[in-house]
Design a protein around this motif. Sequence first.
Motif, PDB file in Angstrom:
ATOM      1  N   GLN A   1      45.070  43.050  29.571  1.00 16.41           N
ATOM      2  CA  GLN A   1      43.991  43.932  29.138  1.00 16.41           C
ATOM      3  C   GLN A   1      42.629  43.284  29.363  1.00 16.41           C
ATOM      4  N   ILE A   2      42.522  42.002  29.058  1.00 15.53           N
ATOM      5  CA  ILE A   2      41.248  41.303  29.244  1.00 15.53           C
ATOM      6  C   ILE A   2      40.870  41.254  30.721  1.00 15.53           C
ATOM      7  N   GLU A   3      41.832  41.000  31.576  1.00 18.58           N
ATOM      8  CA  GLU A   3      41.551  40.966  33.015  1.00 18.58           C
ATOM      9  C   GLU A   3      41.100  42.332  33.510  1.00 18.58           C
ATOM     10  N   SER A   4      41.783  43.379  33.073  1.00 21.22           N
ATOM     11  CA  SER A   4      41.388  44.735  33.481  1.00 21.22           C
ATOM     12  C   SER A   4      40.020  45.099  32.930  1.00 21.22           C
ATOM     13  N   LEU A   5      39.751  44.729  31.668  1.00 16.00           N
ATOM     14  CA  LEU A   5      38.449  45.030  31.073  1.00 16.00           C
ATOM     15  C   LEU A   5      37.328  44.296  31.796  1.00 16.00           C
ATOM     16  N   ASP A   6      37.578  43.068  32.192  1.00 13.47           N
ATOM     17  CA  ASP A   6      36.564  42.298  32.923  1.00 13.47           C
ATOM     18  C   ASP A   6      36.226  42.960  34.255  1.00 13.47           C
ATOM     19  N   ALA A   7      37.259  43.383  34.968  1.00 16.72           N
ATOM     20  CA  ALA A   7      37.020  44.017  36.273  1.00 16.72           C
ATOM     21  C   ALA A   7      36.248  45.327  36.126  1.00 16.72           C
ATOM     22  N   GLN A   8      36.614  46.142  35.121  1.00 13.47           N
ATOM     23  CA  GLN A   8      35.936  47.430  34.950  1.00 13.47           C
ATOM     24  C   GLN A   8      34.500  47.245  34.456  1.00 13.47           C
TER      25      GLN A   8
END
Length: 583
Positions: free
Chosen positions: A376-383
């Motif tokens: 989730q953190i990786e996806s949130l960072d990218a978005q």
Amino acid sequence: MADSREPPPLFNDDKEDDNDDLFSSAVQSPVSEQTTTPEDQRSPEDPLTPPPPAASLTPEPHNPGTPPDLFESVAEGPVAVQGGSPKLSSVPLDLPAGGDGGEGKQQEVSLEEEGDEPDIFDTMSSPKLQLNQDTSEPPVPPSSILPPMGAPLTPPVVPITPTATPSLTPNITPAAPTPVTPVAVARSSPEQAEGDGGDEFIQITVSDPQKIGDGMSSYMAYKVTTKTNVSYFRKKHWSVMRRFSDFLGLHRKLVEKHLHSGRVIPPAPEKSAIGTTKIKLGSDKNADSGSLDFIERRRAALERYMNRTSTHPTLRADPDFREFVELDAELPRATQTSALSSAGVLRLLNRVGETVNKMTFKMDESDQWFEERTQQIESLDAQLRKLHASMERLVNYRRELALSTAAFAKATAVLSSVEEHSSLSRALHQLSESTERTQTIHHAQADADFYVLSENTKDYIQLISAVKDVFHERVKTFQTWQHAQITLAKKREAKAKAELAGRMDKVQQAQEEVTEWEGKVERSQEEFERISRAIKKEMEQFDVMRVKDFRDMVIKYLEDLMTSQQQIIKVWETFIPEAKAIS
């Protein structure tokens, strides 16, 4: 049926109406549940009990086809008042020969409530009892049975309050319900909560940037104003002066003390060598718009950093943080904060080493929660990075729109000066002024988009990096635990070899090393479990803060956008009459 003399009737009625009120008599008593002798039932002080008959009581035969009545009693004999309160039951009674039912017919009287029928005595109610009546004997006058008017009844008859189901337990009077008084809950306003100290709050404002000194030795100082009701602060409102390096020193101290414990430390603003050099070499009087914009951007970033740090209960209670906001004196010079210093180069190398470690070491995650949150953190960072890029384009668009609007205003002003037609020239001049006002509104909206949307999103990108650092700190703790386990296995193997070789001098030393590394393994495991629990708690607070910040950000952006649009509408509504006046 026994041929004994029947007791005198209480009322001289040949027939009983089936619809009479079952609680119509105040002096009658229910049939006793026990089959006892009349001598045992009659009380010598009871004026309501007639003399006992001479014959013995004979119970009615039971019909095998019908279920037995648990409250079945004799149909003849005197009525006993036991315990001073009536008992309710169903009594099988014989109707007289001249009655409605015929010879020897039984009628079962059910003691039920009928609240709609009138009572003979208005003050109380009692069950009605129907007895076998002998019409051959004259009725006993009521005066010989009932006491004089106004005299109290003995024994006292407990009034029965009609309920849905009559109570069969004697001598029990239901307790009166306790009245419940509604309590009004006082709701205090935010000002009252602030004054009374109900909810803890702390608000920090960074303002009044000042350049102190000249040349390359100069620096920028900011006024840090704190307003709080937290008990461990000495005051409720005060201000101190802090330089930019003090903020960086505070952040470094907090990271050293709390990062290994699993705390998410909000990142401090980055130090820009180019922007700092321009400010140091420039003068206050000849400062260009770029320098002023850089100073304002840094001031807003420092304010957001201080407020995010102060919202964390552990960080704001830290002695270094309290000293930073409370000490009304110059702090010791923070070292190792320069971007071009040796300490800055070492920090850069450490970051490169940690990045390589993150890429090379893959932890076998056993906790599904951490696995899901990492994704989730990786996806949130990218978005968030994509969102920040689009916001930057939006800000640039509004600034370009403001510049284009300003150019259009100048062109229309020049055109109005050369126009010979008076009304058209006046309209063009008014159009130029209206366009200049809209250019100012567009520029203000571009600044609002930048500070409300773009900068907050950038802060959260950096905050996501801080969250990743906390997750990586847990991985490092796991590596320490694994290293201790591997070393312990080697020490045990060395001890076993020494025992097989018979080298007792080495066995004692090996045993001490094994004991030492067993303690390290146990402590490393406890540290890993502790930091895992701390990270879960930190992420709960992070999610709450993130939702609140983005909600406030969207609301603020929409309010500013609506305000700017309304201002533009008012400008053009003012210009429309001038355009219509062209003739």
